[in-house]
Design a protein around this motif. Structure first.
Motif, mmCIF file in Angstrom:
data_model
loop_
_atom_site.group_PDB
_atom_site.id
_atom_site.type_symbol
_atom_site.label_atom_id
_atom_site.label_comp_id
_atom_site.label_asym_id
_atom_site.label_seq_id
_atom_site.Cartn_x
_atom_site.Cartn_y
_atom_site.Cartn_z
ATOM 1 N N ALA A 95 0.840 -1.208 0.000
ATOM 2 C CA ALA A 95 0.000 0.000 0.000
ATOM 3 C C ALA A 95 0.872 1.252 0.000
ATOM 4 O O ALA A 95 0.593 2.223 -0.711
ATOM 5 N N ASP A 96 1.952 1.228 0.760
ATOM 6 C CA ASP A 96 2.866 2.371 0.817
ATOM 7 C C ASP A 96 3.507 2.605 -0.549
ATOM 8 O O ASP A 96 3.569 3.746 -1.036
ATOM 9 N N ARG A 97 3.966 1.537 -1.181
ATOM 10 C CA ARG A 97 4.586 1.671 -2.517
ATOM 11 C C ARG A 97 3.571 2.203 -3.534
ATOM 12 O O ARG A 97 3.890 3.052 -4.359
ATOM 13 N N ARG A 98 2.369 1.696 -3.437
ATOM 14 C CA ARG A 98 1.310 2.067 -4.390
ATOM 15 C C ARG A 98 0.894 3.528 -4.236
ATOM 16 O O ARG A 98 0.702 4.239 -5.215
ATOM 17 N N SER A 100 2.334 6.041 -2.070
ATOM 18 C CA SER A 100 3.249 7.102 -1.616
ATOM 19 C C SER A 100 3.334 8.262 -2.611
ATOM 20 O O SER A 100 3.448 9.413 -2.181
ATOM 21 N N PRO A 101 3.232 8.025 -3.939
ATOM 22 C CA PRO A 101 3.238 9.181 -4.850
ATOM 23 C C PRO A 101 2.041 10.121 -4.646
ATOM 24 O O PRO A 101 2.114 11.298 -4.990
ATOM 25 N N GLN A 102 0.941 9.596 -4.081
ATOM 26 C CA GLN A 102 -0.231 10.440 -3.807
ATOM 27 C C GLN A 102 -0.192 11.052 -2.404
ATOM 28 O O GLN A 102 -1.120 11.747 -2.006
ATOM 29 N N GLY A 103 0.863 10.759 -1.639
ATOM 30 C CA GLY A 103 0.985 11.399 -0.330
ATOM 31 C C GLY A 103 0.801 10.490 0.867
ATOM 32 O O GLY A 103 0.619 10.973 1.983
ATOM 33 N N GLY A 129 12.587 -1.104 4.003
ATOM 34 C CA GLY A 129 12.557 0.353 3.895
ATOM 35 C C GLY A 129 11.573 1.033 4.833
ATOM 36 O O GLY A 129 11.470 2.253 4.842
ATOM 37 N N LEU A 130 10.866 0.261 5.633
ATOM 38 C CA LEU A 130 9.857 0.825 6.528
ATOM 39 C C LEU A 130 10.502 1.707 7.595
ATOM 40 O O LEU A 130 11.489 1.322 8.217
#
Length: 184
Positions: A95-98, A100-103, A129-130
């Motif tokens: 979810a973070d990878r998906r 993160s570009p949206q904030g 990377g967390l």
């Protein structure tokens, strides 16, 4: 008439001090008010401001939730010894990878654990990377009103807790709760 004589046991200064300290600790812990559970948003009330969350990270960096204003933050409370935590970490990392570009920003709050055990868990689950804030004594988790692990809090762009999930998050929970906040 002869009255029986009762002797009051004498308490030594060391025992009196120990009893006083123990009673003081019990009272302090009992009277300490943890942050109110941030369920007000779910109940239709005003979202609660997120408690402070700042400090050194597992990798030697620094994190401060106050610096994440403007981002949607998922705060996941976990432990290496928690099986369900292990199961949900890959989903959270995806979810973070998906998003993160949206904030979206994912932060782990690791409770009552050792650094080596956490690093091993992160490697096993692909979550190296967390951003992880150690909470070895559980104090930060108490400030957040955590009842157990895993538990995940959703903090909006204004720094307010808008949702929480006690137990494992699911893809459906993330889609229903996180995606709409990122669209705003």
């Amino acid at each position: 008439m002869i009255r029986p004589r009762f002797r009051t046991p004498r308490v030594g200064p060391a025992l009196a001090l120990a009893l006083t300290a123990a009673l003081g600790t019990v009272l302090a812990l009992g009277l300490r008010q943890p942050a109110p559970p941030p369920d007000s948003a779910a109940a239709g009330g005003m979202p609660a401001p997120a408690p402070a969350l700042a400090g050194a990270t597992l990798d030697g960096g620094r994190f401060d939730l106050a610096d994440a204003r403007g981002q949607v933050v998922l705060v996941n409370v976990f432990a290496s010894w928690c099986g369900p935590c292990r199961d949900e970490l890959p989903l959270l990392v995806d979810a973070d990878r998906r998003w993160s570009p949206q904030g979206l920003r994912l932060v782990g709050l690791n409770v009552r654990d050792g650094a080596d055990a956490v690093r091993a868990l992160l490697e096993q689950t692909g979550a190296q990377g967390l951003t992880v804030l150690p909470d070895p004594d559980g104090t930060r988790a108490v400030d957040w009103g955590v009842r157990g692990v895993p538990e995940t809090f959703l903090v909006n762009r204004d720094g307010r807790i808008v949702d929480r999930q006690r137990g494992v998050v699911t893809g459906q929970w993330l889609e229903q709760r996180v995606a709409p906040l990122l669209a705003r």
